[in-house]
Write a protein that holds these residues in place. Structure first.
Motif, PDB file in Angstrom:
ATOM      1  N   PRO A 191      58.444  44.928  72.886  1.00 12.53           N
ATOM      2  CA  PRO A 191      57.249  44.268  72.343  1.00 12.53           C
ATOM      3  C   PRO A 191      56.208  45.194  71.725  1.00 12.53           C
ATOM      4  N   ILE A 192      56.339  46.498  71.894  1.00 15.50           N
ATOM      5  CA  ILE A 192      55.310  47.427  71.408  1.00 15.50           C
ATOM      6  C   ILE A 192      55.859  48.163  70.192  1.00 15.50           C
ATOM      7  N   GLN A 193      55.483  47.682  69.051  1.00 14.66           N
ATOM      8  CA  GLN A 193      55.919  48.283  67.800  1.00 14.66           C
ATOM      9  C   GLN A 193      54.756  49.056  67.169  1.00 14.66           C
ATOM     10  N   LYS A 194      54.948  49.509  65.939  1.00 13.27           N
ATOM     11  CA  LYS A 194      53.946  50.354  65.291  1.00 13.27           C
ATOM     12  C   LYS A 194      52.649  49.618  65.022  1.00 13.27           C
ATOM     13  N   LYS A 195      52.742  48.317  64.764  1.00 13.81           N
ATOM     14  CA  LYS A 195      51.525  47.561  64.464  1.00 13.81           C
ATOM     15  C   LYS A 195      50.635  47.486  65.702  1.00 13.81           C
ATOM     16  N   ARG A 196      49.322  47.398  65.476  1.00  7.57           N
ATOM     17  CA  ARG A 196      48.366  47.335  66.581  1.00  7.57           C
ATOM     18  C   ARG A 196      48.424  45.974  67.258  1.00  7.57           C
ATOM     19  N   VAL A 197      48.304  45.995  68.579  1.00 10.15           N
ATOM     20  CA  VAL A 197      48.259  44.762  69.361  1.00 10.15           C
ATOM     21  C   VAL A 197      47.005  44.793  70.223  1.00 10.15           C
ATOM     22  N   SER A 198      46.545  43.635  70.644  1.00 11.28           N
ATOM     23  CA  SER A 198      45.305  43.543  71.417  1.00 11.28           C
ATOM     24  C   SER A 198      45.526  44.005  72.850  1.00 11.28           C
ATOM     25  N   ARG A 199      44.434  44.445  73.495  1.00 15.18           N
ATOM     26  CA  ARG A 199      44.530  44.828  74.896  1.00 15.18           C
ATOM     27  C   ARG A 199      44.794  43.619  75.778  1.00 15.18           C
ATOM     28  N   GLU A 200      44.375  42.438  75.328  1.00 19.10           N
ATOM     29  CA  GLU A 200      44.679  41.222  76.084  1.00 19.10           C
ATOM     30  C   GLU A 200      46.188  41.002  76.142  1.00 19.10           C
ATOM     31  N   PHE A 201      46.858  41.217  75.013  1.00 16.67           N
ATOM     32  CA  PHE A 201      48.313  41.085  74.996  1.00 16.67           C
ATOM     33  C   PHE A 201      48.964  42.140  75.874  1.00 16.67           C
ATOM     34  N   LEU A 202      48.443  43.350  75.822  1.00 16.08           N
ATOM     35  CA  LEU A 202      49.054  44.436  76.582  1.00 16.08           C
ATOM     36  C   LEU A 202      48.909  44.233  78.084  1.00 16.08           C
ATOM     37  N   ARG A 203      47.886  43.479  78.508  1.00  8.15           N
ATOM     38  CA  ARG A 203      47.773  43.193  79.941  1.00  8.15           C
ATOM     39  C   ARG A 203      48.936  42.355  80.435  1.00  8.15           C
ATOM     40  N   THR A 204      49.567  41.618  79.549  1.00  8.25           N
ATOM     41  CA  THR A 204      50.745  40.840  79.933  1.00  8.25           C
ATOM     42  C   THR A 204      52.002  41.709  79.922  1.00  8.25           C
ATOM     43  N   LYS A 205      51.864  42.935  79.422  1.00  9.53           N
ATOM     44  CA  LYS A 205      52.980  43.886  79.375  1.00  9.53           C
ATOM     45  C   LYS A 205      52.549  45.180  80.064  1.00  9.53           C
ATOM     46  N   ALA A 206      51.946  45.025  81.249  1.00 13.10           N
ATOM     47  CA  ALA A 206      51.330  46.176  81.907  1.00 13.10           C
ATOM     48  C   ALA A 206      52.334  47.269  82.247  1.00 13.10           C
ATOM     49  N   HIS A 207      53.599  46.910  82.402  1.00 15.06           N
ATOM     50  CA  HIS A 207      54.599  47.918  82.734  1.00 15.06           C
ATOM     51  C   HIS A 207      54.982  48.770  81.531  1.00 15.06           C
ATOM     52  N   LEU A 208      54.640  48.332  80.323  1.00 16.84           N
ATOM     53  CA  LEU A 208      54.971  49.076  79.110  1.00 16.84           C
ATOM     54  C   LEU A 208      53.749  49.655  78.410  1.00 16.84           C
ATOM     55  N   ARG A 209      52.572  49.149  78.737  1.00  7.42           N
ATOM     56  CA  ARG A 209      51.386  49.564  77.984  1.00  7.42           C
ATOM     57  C   ARG A 209      51.035  51.046  78.109  1.00  7.42           C
ATOM     58  N   PRO A 210      51.465  51.785  79.153  1.00  7.38           N
ATOM     59  CA  PRO A 210      51.175  53.229  79.142  1.00  7.38           C
ATOM     60  C   PRO A 210      51.769  53.966  77.954  1.00  7.38           C
ATOM     61  N   ARG A 211      52.700  53.356  77.253  1.00  3.31           N
ATOM     62  CA  ARG A 211      53.301  54.015  76.087  1.00  3.31           C
ATOM     63  C   ARG A 211      52.443  53.876  74.829  1.00  3.31           C
ATOM     64  N   THR A 212      51.387  53.099  74.891  1.00  2.44           N
ATOM     65  CA  THR A 212      50.503  52.956  73.736  1.00  2.44           C
ATOM     66  C   THR A 212      49.478  54.073  73.714  1.00  2.44           C
ATOM     67  N   ASN A 213      48.866  54.280  72.557  1.00  2.61           N
ATOM     68  CA  ASN A 213      47.862  55.338  72.426  1.00  2.61           C
ATOM     69  C   ASN A 213      46.682  55.114  73.357  1.00  2.61           C
ATOM     70  N   SER A 214      46.159  53.891  73.387  1.00  5.69           N
ATOM     71  CA  SER A 214      44.954  53.602  74.169  1.00  5.69           C
ATOM     72  C   SER A 214      45.168  53.880  75.647  1.00  5.69           C
ATOM     73  N   PHE A 215      46.235  53.330  76.206  1.00  2.00           N
ATOM     74  CA  PHE A 215      46.431  53.432  77.644  1.00  2.00           C
ATOM     75  C   PHE A 215      46.984  54.789  78.053  1.00  2.00           C
ATOM     76  N   GLY A 216      47.702  55.444  77.161  1.00  2.86           N
ATOM     77  CA  GLY A 216      48.094  56.814  77.444  1.00  2.86           C
ATOM     78  C   GLY A 216      46.877  57.717  77.521  1.00  2.86           C
ATOM     79  N   ALA A 217      45.930  57.522  76.601  1.00  6.49           N
ATOM     80  CA  ALA A 217      44.706  58.325  76.601  1.00  6.49           C
ATOM     81  C   ALA A 217      43.865  58.033  77.838  1.00  6.49           C
TER      82      ALA A 217
END
Length: 705
Positions: A191-217
């Motif tokens: 579900p995490i591709q190059k296009k930007r996605v909202s943090r609300e959406f990423l909360r539903t994918k909490a097991h994968l969101r550390p791979r995004t720039n925001s949550f990695g930082a």
């Protein structure tokens, strides 16, 4: 009164926000290891060695014995740290010093684009924000996997190649790939591709969101803040105490606890068990005697009470660990599980630290991440956090300070005379005008204006006390060497007509193994004012000071507000997030605000009751966009008052017998505060929702991620 003297260090334990001794070690010198390639033989062996450093022992002899001196088993290989992207691209030259080196890196594919004769793959291993661009030609080993479409965004790969200067403008170096190994395939539904996605959406994918720039930082900044916090206290002589996660008492007295029990099915049992399976007493109540602990047990809501047992033995301690609140709330500020930093301590023995900050440590060590936050999360955040004064200290005696003030071409509101204490206007004149903004230490004050426990100097008129003055604040730190000589201390008590019987335990510390020691206290409001600057940059106002007001005044302010609130405003009700943010953001235009003296009915039982009998000596620090950042109080050190408070709340005193014993055996006036670590990270990064700064947020109805 003795309490007034010993309360000098109240809320003195927030020093970590502004006084972190900075060293500049190489970011890669933690482990000195022999660097070797991960892949030295076949692909199969290479993959095995990625996850195991053990070295097999040969067993080729016919008698089953090996050639390693008949030893049984296998030898454990040396620790080998894999090369990180941050090491490849780090340093002032951004990797140019590695040009020509052959190396191997592992990570996850962020993007992949193919052209006619070349394929560009960007991989990231989480060690830094930026990706490593890998350039691959069709003749590279493993290219068939790319060509077959097996290497997709999200896949984990291991890449070998040579570092070359990049032809592009986004990076200085890139990796010319010789070999690629697909370690883990990625399904096309990733579900995490190059296009930007909202943090609300990423909360539903909490097991994968550390791979995004925001949550990695966020994760890297969070790690650095935690490291800086521990490093500061450890280097300052504090002892970290692991407070228990399971407890039988409710520290906060709010009753919002998670119960820990084996009387109901575990995760390995069916959830369809009948309620009758829970053992009951003859009266129909839950039979807690059959539970694991033989009584009701809960997840802790705070480590405060437990910490005090060690504070009265080890002097300087802190607790830092997870706490839990069973609050049925889904606001952006509440979590069911979070980490808390607590410092219940009553005695300091430190020298004065340099005026540096763990926030600056973050700025120095997370530059790329902070630039990302500055660009995408909150404009100007790095400038705001960098607004910390770093000037060399000056020191002069109290006598010299009085002489300087008397010669000043300035009219003061308060008189200047040897033997009188310095007022804020005097302190600010010294540090801001006389010494042009430099921090100043004033030492050797007259003993008549200082506490009885400060060490008397040889002149018989002054004591070894010091105050540290900083611009815009005045006195930030007050400290002294303590009087370690029993006979001198007794004479001092007699001279002040203080009852020595009330200080028998304090005298005993000099009677049994006395040592020279010193301590200091930091005024809580002043410390935060000096260290943070909070929203001064955002509001384009350079010289805003902290404000403080009583809870009663805050209620009156809210009642007069031309604003409709969702939650009611009434004396005796706790302030909600909307009230706190209105006070700090609108009523006081972005200034940090301290609210003090709350009604005792809405605060914990252990907070010290004020003389009015209605309020307690509690405080909350409010900051813009977050609301309450810090909550603290003076603790109730009087045994009889604490027992009456427990009785009034109908709390079982037997459950708190050990806490009462701390008042029964050598009680001292003391204070403490709690800082929600997630809120600190939220404040430092500008992230709006507190659930986005914790790796595994817990909220009602969600316990998996």
């Amino acid at each position: 009164m003795p309490a007034a003297s010993l309360r000098l260090a109240s809320f003195s334990t927030l020093r970590f926000l502004s006084f972190f001794p900075i060293s500049n070690p190489s970011p890669y010198s933690l482990f000195r290891h022999r660097r070797r390639l991960l892949f030295e033989d076949s692909a199969a062996n290479a993959r095995r060695r990625c996850f195991c450093t053990g070295t097999s022992v040969s067993a080729s002899s016919s008698d089953g014995k090996n050639n390693q001196g008949n030893r049984i088993g296998s030898k454990v290989g040396e620790f080998r740290r894999k090369l990180r992207v941050a090491e490849v691209k780090g340093g002032a030259d951004e990797g140019l010093g590695r040009v020509g080196q052959s190396l191997s890196v592992m990570g996850w594919v962020r993007t992949l684009r193919s052209q006619s004769s070349v394929t560009f793959i960007e991989i990231n291993d989480g060690s830094c924000l930026s990706n490593l661009q890998c350039v691959m030609n069709p003749d590279a080993e493993g290219y068939d996997q790319v060509e077959a479409g097996s290497v997709l965004t999200g896949a984990s790969v291991s890449v070998q190649g040579t570092i070359v200067a990049s032809q592009g403008t986004k990076q200085k170096v890139e990796l010319k790939v010789h070999k690629i190994i697909l370690v883990g395939k990625c399904d096309s539904s990733y579900p995490i591709q190059k296009k930007r996605v909202s943090r609300e959406f990423l909360r539903t994918k909490a097991h994968l969101r550390p791979r995004t720039n925001s949550f990695g930082a966020v994760a890297r900044v969070r790690n650095t803040l935690a490291y800086a916090t521990h490093k500061f206290f450890q280097e300052s002589g504090f002892v970290w105490v692991a407070s228990p996660i399971i407890t039988a008492s409710d520290c906060e007295g709010a009753g919002e606890q998670f119960c820990v029990t084996i009387l109901i099915p575990s995760s390995h049992e069916t959830t369809d068990s009948p309620i009758d399976a829970i053992p009951k007493t003859k009266g129909g109540l839950v039979d807690w005697s059959q539970d694991f602990f033989g009584k009701p047990a809960f997840l802790t809501v705070s480590g405060q009470l437990n910490g005090e047992t060690y504070a009265t033995a080890l002097s300087d301690i802190y607790t830092f660990g997870p706490t839990f609140r069973a609050e049925n709330s889904n606001t952006s500020r509440h979590l069911a599980e979070f980490w808390n930093l607590l410092l219940p301590t009553w005695m300091m023995t430190w020298p004065v630290p340099p005026p540096t900050s763990p926030v600056k440590y973050v700025l120095d060590n997370c530059k790329e991440d902070m630039e990302f936050f500055d660009t995408w999360i909150e404009k100007g955040i790095t400038h705001r956090l960098s607004d910390v004064v770093e000037k060399e200290f000056l020191q002069l005696s109290y006598t010299d300070a009085i002489e300087l003030l008397l010669k000043a071409n300035k009219e003061f509101e308060f008189p200047v005379k040897w033997g009188l204490d310095l007022q804020s206007e005097h302190e600010r004149y010294i540090t801001e005008e006389a010494f042009e903004g430099r921090p100043v230490i004033i030492r050797d004050y007259p003993k008549e204006i200082k506490a009885f426990y400060m060490r008397e100097n040889d002149d018989g008129k002054t004591v070894a006390a010091m105050d540290m003055l900083v611009p815009r604040v005045g006195e930030l730190i007050g400290g002294s060497q303590r009087e370690e000589r029993l006979e001198v201390l007794e004479a001092r008590l007699d001279g002040l007509k203080l009852d020595k019987e009330s200080y028998w335990w304090y005298l005993d510390l000099r009677r049994y193994g006395s040592v020279p020691h010193a301590g200091f206290g930091l005024g809580f409001e002043r410390l935060v004012q000096f260290a943070t600057g909070i929203d001064n940059i955002r509001d384009d106002v350079v010289e805003k000071e902290f404000l403080q007001l009583s809870y009663t005044d805050a209620i009156e302010l809210l009642l007069k507000a031309n604003k409709e609130f969702e939650f009611p405003v009434k004396w005796g009700l706790d302030l909600q997030s909307e009230h706190e943010r209105y006070i700090t953001e609108e009523a006081f235009e972005g200034r940090p605000v301290i609210i003090r003296d709350y009604p005792k009915e809405i605060k914990a039982f252990y907070m010290r009751e004020n003389d009015d009998g209605k309020t307690v000596a509690a405080m909350d620090m409010l900051v813009p966009r977050v609301g309450e950042l810090i909550g603290g109080s003076q603790r109730e050190e009087r045994l009889e008052v604490l027992e009456a408070r427990l009785d009034g709340l109908k709390l079982d005193k037997e459950s708190y017998w050990w806490y009462l014993d701390l008042r029964r055996y050598g009680s001292v006036p003391h204070a403490g505060f709690g800082l929600g670590f997630e809120r600190l990270v939220q404040f430092a990064t500008g992230i709006d929702n507190i659930r986005d700064v914790i790796p595994f947020p817990r909220s009602p109805g969600s316990a998996d991620f």
